[in-house]
Each structure stands twice: as structure tokens, then as C-alpha cells.
Write a protein that holds these residues in place. Structure first.
Motif, PDB file in Angstrom:
ATOM      1  N   UNK A 160      -0.880   4.235  -1.856  1.00 20.02           N
ATOM      2  CA  UNK A 160      -2.221   3.793  -2.267  1.00 20.02           C
ATOM      3  C   UNK A 160      -2.317   2.282  -2.457  1.00 20.02           C
ATOM      4  N   UNK A 161      -1.673   1.544  -1.559  1.00 20.39           N
ATOM      5  CA  UNK A 161      -1.719   0.079  -1.595  1.00 20.39           C
ATOM      6  C   UNK A 161      -2.383  -0.409  -0.319  1.00 20.39           C
ATOM      7  N   UNK A 162      -3.339  -1.352  -0.404  1.00 21.27           N
ATOM      8  CA  UNK A 162      -3.958  -1.882   0.823  1.00 21.27           C
ATOM      9  C   UNK A 162      -2.903  -2.443   1.771  1.00 21.27           C
ATOM     10  N   UNK A 163      -3.140  -2.280   3.065  1.00 20.46           N
ATOM     11  CA  UNK A 163      -2.171  -2.713   4.074  1.00 20.46           C
ATOM     12  C   UNK A 163      -1.766  -4.174   3.899  1.00 20.46           C
ATOM     13  N   UNK A 164      -2.753  -5.036   3.610  1.00 24.17           N
ATOM     14  CA  UNK A 164      -2.467  -6.466   3.543  1.00 24.17           C
ATOM     15  C   UNK A 164      -1.625  -6.853   2.325  1.00 24.17           C
ATOM     16  N   UNK A 165      -1.442  -5.941   1.382  1.00 25.53           N
ATOM     17  CA  UNK A 165      -0.662  -6.256   0.182  1.00 25.53           C
ATOM     18  C   UNK A 165       0.610  -5.420   0.070  1.00 25.53           C
ATOM     19  N   UNK A 166       0.974  -4.728   1.145  1.00 30.70           N
ATOM     20  CA  UNK A 166       2.168  -3.882   1.100  1.00 30.70           C
ATOM     21  C   UNK A 166       3.440  -4.684   0.834  1.00 30.70           C
ATOM     22  N   UNK A 167       3.586  -5.857   1.475  1.00 28.39           N
ATOM     23  CA  UNK A 167       4.788  -6.670   1.270  1.00 28.39           C
ATOM     24  C   UNK A 167       4.948  -7.053  -0.186  1.00 28.39           C
ATOM     25  N   UNK A 221       5.811  -3.930  -2.267  1.00 22.58           N
ATOM     26  CA  UNK A 221       7.197  -3.547  -2.018  1.00 22.58           C
ATOM     27  C   UNK A 221       8.174  -4.411  -2.783  1.00 22.58           C
ATOM     28  N   UNK A 222       7.946  -5.717  -2.773  1.00 21.31           N
ATOM     29  CA  UNK A 222       8.834  -6.625  -3.508  1.00 21.31           C
ATOM     30  C   UNK A 222       8.752  -6.415  -5.010  1.00 21.31           C
ATOM     31  N   UNK A 223       7.538  -6.175  -5.528  1.00 17.73           N
ATOM     32  CA  UNK A 223       7.364  -5.977  -6.972  1.00 17.73           C
ATOM     33  C   UNK A 223       8.077  -4.713  -7.446  1.00 17.73           C
ATOM     34  N   UNK A 228       7.290 -14.983  -4.063  1.00 20.87           N
ATOM     35  CA  UNK A 228       7.580 -15.545  -2.749  1.00 20.87           C
ATOM     36  C   UNK A 228       6.994 -14.603  -1.692  1.00 20.87           C
ATOM     37  N   UNK A 229       6.805 -15.069  -0.461  1.00 19.31           N
ATOM     38  CA  UNK A 229       6.161 -14.243   0.565  1.00 19.31           C
ATOM     39  C   UNK A 229       7.119 -13.452   1.444  1.00 19.31           C
ATOM     40  N   UNK A 230       8.409 -13.451   1.131  1.00 18.33           N
ATOM     41  CA  UNK A 230       9.394 -12.838   2.022  1.00 18.33           C
ATOM     42  C   UNK A 230       9.536 -11.338   1.743  1.00 18.33           C
ATOM     43  N   UNK A 231       9.326 -10.482   2.752  1.00 18.37           N
ATOM     44  CA  UNK A 231       9.398  -9.023   2.544  1.00 18.37           C
ATOM     45  C   UNK A 231      10.847  -8.526   2.474  1.00 18.37           C
ATOM     46  N   UNK A 232      11.560  -8.956   1.465  1.00 19.59           N
ATOM     47  CA  UNK A 232      13.003  -8.705   1.344  1.00 19.59           C
ATOM     48  C   UNK A 232      13.331  -7.220   1.395  1.00 19.59           C
ATOM     49  N   UNK A 233      12.643  -6.442   0.552  1.00 17.35           N
ATOM     50  CA  UNK A 233      12.970  -5.017   0.447  1.00 17.35           C
ATOM     51  C   UNK A 233      12.699  -4.282   1.761  1.00 17.35           C
ATOM     52  N   UNK A 234      11.578  -4.585   2.415  1.00 18.73           N
ATOM     53  CA  UNK A 234      11.241  -3.906   3.670  1.00 18.73           C
ATOM     54  C   UNK A 234      12.205  -4.272   4.799  1.00 18.73           C
ATOM     55  N   UNK A 235      12.630  -5.539   4.853  1.00 20.15           N
ATOM     56  CA  UNK A 235      13.554  -5.948   5.910  1.00 20.15           C
ATOM     57  C   UNK A 235      14.871  -5.184   5.798  1.00 20.15           C
ATOM     58  N   UNK A 236      15.432  -5.134   4.587  1.00 22.62           N
ATOM     59  CA  UNK A 236      16.710  -4.435   4.433  1.00 22.62           C
ATOM     60  C   UNK A 236      16.536  -2.935   4.615  1.00 22.62           C
ATOM     61  N   UNK A 237      15.442  -2.385   4.116  1.00 23.10           N
ATOM     62  CA  UNK A 237      15.182  -0.952   4.291  1.00 23.10           C
ATOM     63  C   UNK A 237      15.081  -0.602   5.773  1.00 23.10           C
ATOM     64  N   UNK A 238      14.405  -1.458   6.551  1.00 19.31           N
ATOM     65  CA  UNK A 238      14.255  -1.191   7.975  1.00 19.31           C
ATOM     66  C   UNK A 238      15.582  -1.193   8.716  1.00 19.31           C
ATOM     67  N   UNK A 239      16.454  -2.149   8.387  1.00 18.25           N
ATOM     68  CA  UNK A 239      17.755  -2.218   9.065  1.00 18.25           C
ATOM     69  C   UNK A 239      18.635  -1.039   8.656  1.00 18.25           C
ATOM     70  N   UNK A 240      18.628  -0.705   7.371  1.00 21.46           N
ATOM     71  CA  UNK A 240      19.373   0.484   6.936  1.00 21.46           C
ATOM     72  C   UNK A 240      18.846   1.737   7.633  1.00 21.46           C
ATOM     73  N   UNK A 241      17.520   1.806   7.787  1.00 24.72           N
ATOM     74  CA  UNK A 241      16.937   2.953   8.468  1.00 24.72           C
ATOM     75  C   UNK A 241      17.403   3.051   9.907  1.00 24.72           C
ATOM     76  N   UNK A 242      17.450   1.912  10.605  1.00 24.52           N
ATOM     77  CA  UNK A 242      17.920   1.904  11.997  1.00 24.52           C
ATOM     78  C   UNK A 242      19.382   2.340  12.069  1.00 24.52           C
ATOM     79  N   UNK A 243      20.197   1.847  11.131  1.00 25.83           N
ATOM     80  CA  UNK A 243      21.615   2.257  11.082  1.00 25.83           C
ATOM     81  C   UNK A 243      21.737   3.767  10.901  1.00 25.83           C
TER      82      UNK A 243
END
Length: 730
Positions: A103-110, A113-115, A130-145
Motif C-alpha cells: 500500500x505504498x505509491x509506486x514513486x515512494x517505494x524506494x 523500502x529503505x525506511x 539518501x536516495x539510494x535503494x540499498x535494500x531493494x538492490x541487495x534483495x534483487x541480487x539475492x533473489x537472482x542468486x
């Protein structure tokens, strides 16, 4: 042929993590269909995918039934339900859920996710936006693994399964260093002493630009002083710096003897760097020691267009635009020539392309299978974080990992060993000596490893000591050879040495995070992300070998991760309108990220609880609580799945329990996980030598952890270095 040719993937999501996982599979041959709303397309990561924006329940259900893999973020409950149902019916199907805020607007997902995943936390002081989507980046790579591990398990043991990568767990894993500090670190370690070191920091130069210096080893310190004299830097400036450095500090520049000495050294370095322009320092020092000019992301991109990290394409929606190139390089799989724009299609077109699905011949229902890498062997010669992170991930998936490192008693090196050594046998061996190298070669010849991992600066270093890919392949022709470094092997930066902090400085992260004066993002995300990405590469190499019987080489560099962190900047034409810039505000019981308004009643919020602020502002604007990492760790200690629980454990050689943050992956059928905790460094040296016919004394090669201080003495030193770090750097 690419490893995943013939694999059909559905990506039903709106998050970066799913987009990253889908792109990694697409780059290696899978046909990826993204199902989303038109405003949820993100061209820099959706390149090459088929995109469906108008489909009904019946069509989605049919497409899922004809696919091999479903990547879902849980925001579309229909897709999640259909995936859960299909994984029960089809024994070959792989369904991965990359959990995300609801239930989070698309433009505020990053931001959300960080919060929620603690990505704004700092070692000292309040959280910083900060604007860096840290949690999503690591989650995505772990997901690919996890997906590639699932494909390996399906090929070896004949079963598909459901996989989950929770966002909170991924965020806490990204913050492993801070989580360990805040949950209680052994009193032999003073991480803030390293944070406050004057040999690791940003300094202004004569032209108003900044230089980042990083000296972590005693040999780097000696080389830096020698270069200063060789390059004709003013003698008085060099002499004052040389005199300020004590004998103890020379032995370990990351552990300056006292705060007073640190102040004197910092003043000497400030005078030194202000005498020349930033570009002069980089031109004359960067190929020998870590001394680089701080750049913005735009500058970084413009200077690395010849590396293949960025590719220009003609997008049907946005026109000419710049996207990310392949995140991992393989010699068996040239991905760079296949970078193409996304293609908009109808659901019916996908159904026509995927008329039937052929299940793998060996698939069968199963309640449990061995780990995907069961019976495979990994040799890890890497150090610091990225390489050890990769081998820890491979050990998690069931490989027998042998990590061989030169004896070192540097405090930070031993701390990283504790955090990233789970599930691996630890051996200390000085293979710089003839005797040590002879033993290492015998080990490689006799054990016939499946994966070889190193993180030396360039392939030339490996070639010089006879451990390059060609030399190893003569002994083990089918080996998967993995190389991690800071800047890759193309372009002007290829010859530069680098660490996490150096990569952040040169690629724009510090420039953005500091907002005026460059500052380090206090998360080892480039290291951890590159390590996980190398793990993905190794898994793809293993899958390729299972198909063809041939080995391959895998190359990953840290700047790939900082590029991912800033990927939103590549799509400026379709930049999301976030309204007023989100900010973190203090409440009575914590902090809240507030977005969509520039009018913030600061004083009133100090007397309101975070939940009340969320309720009052959440309707009209955007407000979400910033989860403190200690609270999240305590909550995850009671996670319903034991394998995902953050817990305190007692390591060999340490008297006090330390936080253990597990790999954030759950697989329904494959028995994955860290089989044992990190041993003392060198714990398996005697066993290793005995297998090679060399007698050794009990305890040979074991490196003890720093001696613990008394409680009061430790508190005094911790507070002193924390205060110094706040005043001088943070």
C-alpha cells in the motif's frame, strides 16, 4: 548458447529488486515477460524484456502455467495467489517472492523500502536520508542468486519450489556491520577507531574539488610516503606528515594510536592536499595507492562510457537513452551485443509464443532435497568483504568452501572474517613464499575444485604468481574462475586499486550523500552487493557447466553496484515526481520519513509518537516510520522461519555473544543454510597441512582475536573515538 536459453520467466512487479533479478536472468538467455502497469515500467532495468500492461486474470493464469519461473513482489495479490497455487501443481515450477512494502505509491517505494529495512541507519547519530535503494538492490541480487540455485537444484534433483527473500532481512544484512556494532560487538574491536582514521577520508584540494584517500595496510602507508617524495611535493609538508605518524600507527594505519595523533595527522594531510589540484593527486597517485578525485555520477558516467557499464539504446517510450550494461561478465556468454530496448506486447502474443511448456525430464514431487551445490568444492583466496561474501553465499547453497588467506592480525580484517566466514573452513598460509605456493598448488591439483575465487586488483597480479585462469584451467579444465575487483578490466580506472570507500568516492555516491561536502554512505553495499553478484556469476557458471561440461570465467566489479544504486538518474525523461524531497524528522519515540510537503511542524512532532504522525500525515502526504536496526533485529530473532532469525551466538575464540545475521533466503525444498559458524581464522590449517603430508603443531596457523578490554576501559575508548569521528568526519 547462453545458459538460460529456453527458460521462460514472468516478472510481475513494480520494485527495483524484481527488475534487477529479471534483468540478470534476461542477460543470460532467459525470455522475460514483465507484467505491470504502464507507469511502473523502468526502461534502464527493463531493457530487452517483453512488457505486458493490459492483461486479465485468465491470461495471467495461462501465462504463469506456461512459464518456468515467476518473480513476484507481493503487491499484486492475484499474481501471488496464482503463483502459490501453480507451484503446488507443477513440480518443476520456481516461484520467488521478493517481499516489499504494501500500500505504498509506486514513486515512494524506494523510500519506504529503505525506511522499513533500516537503510538510513548510521553507526553514530540519527538516521540520514539518501536516495539510494540499498535494500531493494541487495534483495534483487539475492533473489537472482536464489533463482539460479533453484534452477541448479531442479536440474540436479528434479524439483521446483517456492523461494522467499524478505526485504527486512535483506536490509539488515546490508547493515551487518552496524547491526553487529549496535547489538554488542566484542570488546577487543573498536570499529569507530577505524571510522575516525585520518588515513581514510575526504580532503579539499587547491581547486576546491575533493580527494579521497584510503590507506588500510602498512605497505600502502610506506608507498604513499615514498610517492610524496618522488613526486616533488613540498618537502616541509611531507616531513610534517612523516613525523606525525607513530611507530604503532605505521604498523596499522587503520588503528591510529590516539585521537590526538589522529588530529595532528589530519591537519598535516589537509595542508598537504590543499597544495595541489585534485586531478594532480589522482593522476600521480591513483595507480599505486587509493587516492582518487571525488566525482558526481554524471562525471563518472561520462568517463566510463568505454567500459560497457553503460549502453545507449533507442527506447520505444523514451527515445534515445542510456541504460546499464551487463552486471556480470562471462567468457562463455557475450551479453553486451544483446542489449536492446524493451518490447511492448499483448498477453495473447505471449501465449502464442509460449504455446506449450516442456517440463524437464527428471522433475518429480519432493518434500526435501540436498542443497543445490551439494558435493561441490570452492577455493577462496579473497580478502576483505566482497570475496568472502561470495564464498559465504556459495557455502550457504551447500558447497564445501576452503578459504585460504595470508596470516594477518589487523583488527578490521579479523572482524570481517567473523562476519563473512560462516560455513567455510579457514586456513592461513603465506603463499607469497615458495613453500606456501608449492602447498597451494598441490591443494589445487589434488582437490579439483569446482570454483576458484580471487579479488586481486587485476588479472596481471594473478598471472604474475601463476594463479591466473589459464594456469588454473591447465590443472582443472572445467573450473568456474571468479574474479572480483573494484573497477573492472576496461577503461582508465582498470589499473586503480580500490575498496568500498574509494568506489563510493569516484562513482558519485559520496558526492550525493554529502550534499555539498562528500561523505561516505556508511553501508558496505558495494562490497556486499558485488560479492552477492559474484555468487550469482559463480552459480550461472556452475549451471552452464552442468549443461555443457565446460567451465567459464566470471568477472564482477564493485562499481556495478554503485551504478545500480544511482540507476534512477539514467531515466531523467521519465523521472518520478516525488513532490517535496522526503526528509527524516524526529518524533517522540523515533523518526519518520515525511514526503510530499515542505511544511513540517518540527516542534509539534517532537511531542507526537511516530504512529500518530504516520496517521495524521499519511493520508494527505507520505509518512512512514524509520525502523531502528536494533528493534528490527530483535523482531527478526523471533521470525517464523528459524533460518531467517537474527540471533546472538558464541563464536570460537570470543567470550561474548555476537549478532549473527543470516543470508536472507528461504527455499521451501532445498536444505540451504550456514552449516556452522565462523571458525577462528586458521582453525583448519593443521588439518589442511596433514592432508598434504606436512606435520604441524597443534594450533598451527591460528590467528587469535584481539584481547578484550574491561568494560569501563572499552566504554572510555569507544566514546572518545566516537566523539572524534563525529567532530572530524561524520
Amino acid at each position: 548458447m547462453k545458459p538460460f536459453n529456453g527458460i521462460r520467466v514472468i516478472e510481475a512487479s513494480k520494485t527495483l529488486s524484481c527488475a534487477i533479478a529479471g534483468m540478470l536472468l534476461k542477460d543470460n538467455g532467459a525470455e522475460v515477460v514483465k507484467v505491470c502497469k504502464p507507469n511502473e515500467i523502468f526502461a534502464p532495468l527493463d531493457r530487452g524484456k517483453l512488457v505486458v500492461t493490459d492483461s486479465n486474470e485468465n491470461e495471467i493464469g495461462q501465462v504463469i502455467q506456461r512459464s518456468d519461473v515467476l518473480i513476484c513482489d507481493g503487491t499484486d495479490k492475484l499474481v501471488e495467489r496464482l503463483g502459490s497455487e501453480h507451484v503446488q501443481k507443477d513440480p518443476s515450477f520456481l516461484f520467488i517472492l521478493l517481499e516489499t512494502p504494501q500500500n505504498v505509491p509506486y514513486e515512494l517505494l524506494d523510500v519506504a523500502g529503505n525506511a522499513l529495512a533500516c537503510a538510513y541507519e548510521r553507526p553514530i547519530g540519527p538516521p540520514k536520508f539518501h536516495p539510494f535503494p540499498v535494500a531493494f538492490v541487495l534483495q534483487g541480487i539475492f533473489g537472482a542468486c536464489a533463482l539460479v540455485a533453484g534452477l541448479i537444484a531442479r536440474k540436479r534433483f528434479g524439483t521446483g519450489q517456492k523461494i522467499v527473500v524478505p526485504l527486512e532481512n535483506a536490509g539488515v544484512f546490508a547493515q551487518t556491520l552496524i547491526a553487529t556494532q549496535k547489538m554488542g560487538i566484542p570488546r577487543g574491536f573498536l570499529p569507530l577507531q577505524m571510522v575516525a582514521s585520518p588515513f581514510m577520508g575526504v580532503y579539499p584540494c587547491k581547486d576546491g574539488r575533493f580527494i579521497y584517500l584510503h590507506i588500510a595496510f602498512p605497505e600502502h602507508n610506506r608507498l604513499f610516503l615514498e610517492l610524496l617524495k618522488q613526486k616533488g611535493v613540498t618537502e616541509g609538508l611531507v616531513e610534517s606528515l612523516d613525523k606525525a605518524i607513530s611507530f604503532q600507527t605505521r604498523k596499522d594505519p587503520s588503528k591510529v594510536r590516539s585521537t590526538n595523533e589522529a588530529k595532528i595527522i589530519r591537519r598535516a594531510l589537509k595542508r598537504l592536499f590543499s597544495s595541489r589540484e585534485a586531478s594532480w593527486w589522482e593522476d600521480n597517485f591513483a595507480q599505486k595507492v587509493c587516492c582518487v578525485r571525488v566525482r558526481s555520477f554524471e562525471e563518472w558516467v561520462s568517463e566510463t562510457l568505454d567500459t560497457g557499464d553503460f549502453v545507449d539504446i533507442e527506447d520505444p517510450k523514451s527515445g534515445k537513452m542510456r541504460v546499464l550494461g551487463p552486471l556480470v561478465s562471462f567468457d562463455c556468454n557475450d551479453q553486451s551485443s544483446d542489449i536492446s530496448p524493451l518490447e511492448m506486447v499483448k498477453a495473447q502474443e505471449v501465449l502464442q509464443r509460449w504455446e506449450t511448456k516442456e517440463n524437464p525430464s527428471n522433475t518429480k514431487p519432493s518434500e526435501g532435497t540436498p542443497p543445490p551445490l551439494d558435493g561441490m568444492k570452492v577455493l577462496d583466496l579473497s580478502r576483505v568483504i566482497a570475496g568472502p561474501m561470495c564464498s559465504r553465499l556459495l557455502a550457504f547453497f551447500g558447497a564445501e568452501c576452503l578459504t585460504i588467506q595470508n596470516p594477518s592480525s589487523l583488527d578490521w580484517s579479523l572482524l570481517f572474517h567473523i562476519l563473512f566466514g560462516a560455513g567455510k573452513k579457514s586456513i592461513t598460509l603465506d603463499y607469497r613464499s615458495e613453500e606456501g605456493m608449492a602447498l597451494l598448488r598441490r591443494c589445487i591439483e589434488e582437490k579439483k575444485f569446482d570454483v576458484f575465487l580471487q579479488n586481486w586488483r587485476s588479472p596481471d597480479v594473478a598471472k604474475r604468481i601463476g594463479l591466473d585462469e589459464q594456469s588454473i584451467r591447465k590443472v582443472v579444465p572445467q573450473i568456474v574462475y571468479v574474479h572480483i575487483n573494484a573497477f573492472g578490466d576496461k577503461g582508465k580506472f582498470a589499473s586503480y586499486p580500490g575498496f568500498e570507500q574509494v568506489v563510493q568516492a569516484v562513482s558519485g555516491v559520496e558526492h550525493c550523500y554529502g550534499e555539498g561536502r562528500p561523505r561516505l554512505l556508511p553501508i558496505a553495499i558495494a562490497d556486499m552487493g558485488a560479492g552477492a553478484l559474484a555468487g550469482f556469476g559463480a552459480l550461472v557458471g556452475i549451471y552452464h557447466r552442468l549443461q555443457t561440461g565446460e567451465g567459464c570465467s566470471v568477472r564482477v566489479h564493485l562499481t556495478t553496484i554503485t551504478n545500480l544504486l544511482q540507476v534512477r538518474q539514467l531515466d531523467r525523461k521519465n523521472a518520478r515526481n516525488d513532490g517535496a524531497k522526503p526528509r527524516i524528522v524526529r518524533c517522540l519515540d523515533g523518526y519518520v520519513v515525511l514526503g510530499g510537503t515542505s511544511e513540517v511542524p518540527w516542534i509539534r512532532m517532537l511531542f507526537q509518537k511516530a504512529q500518530e504522525v504516520e496517521r495524521k500525515f499519511g493520508g494527505k502526504y507520505f509518512a512512514i516510520r524509520v525502523n531502528p536496526i536494533k528493534e528490527v533485529c530483535l523482531r527478526l530473532a523471533n521470525h517464523k522461519e528459524e533460518a531467517l532469525r537474527v540471533r546472538k551466538v558464541l563464536y570460537d575464540g570470543i567470550k561474548k555473544p555476537v549478532a549473527f545475521v543470516p543470508i536472507p533466503i528461504s527455499m521451501a525444498k532445498s536444505k540451504v543454510g550456514e552449516r556452522f559458524l565462523t571458525p577462528v581464522r586458521g582453525a583448519h590449517t593443521k588439518e589442511f597441512l596433514k592432508e598434504l603430508g606436512v606435520e604441524a603443531k597443534e594450533g598451527a596457523g591460528v590467528i587469535e582475536y584481539p584481547k578484550e578490554m574491561g568494560r569501563l576501559r572499552y566504554a572510555f575508548h569507544a566514546i572518545r573515538w566516537a566523539w572524534h569521528a563525529i567532530r572530524e568526519k561524520l
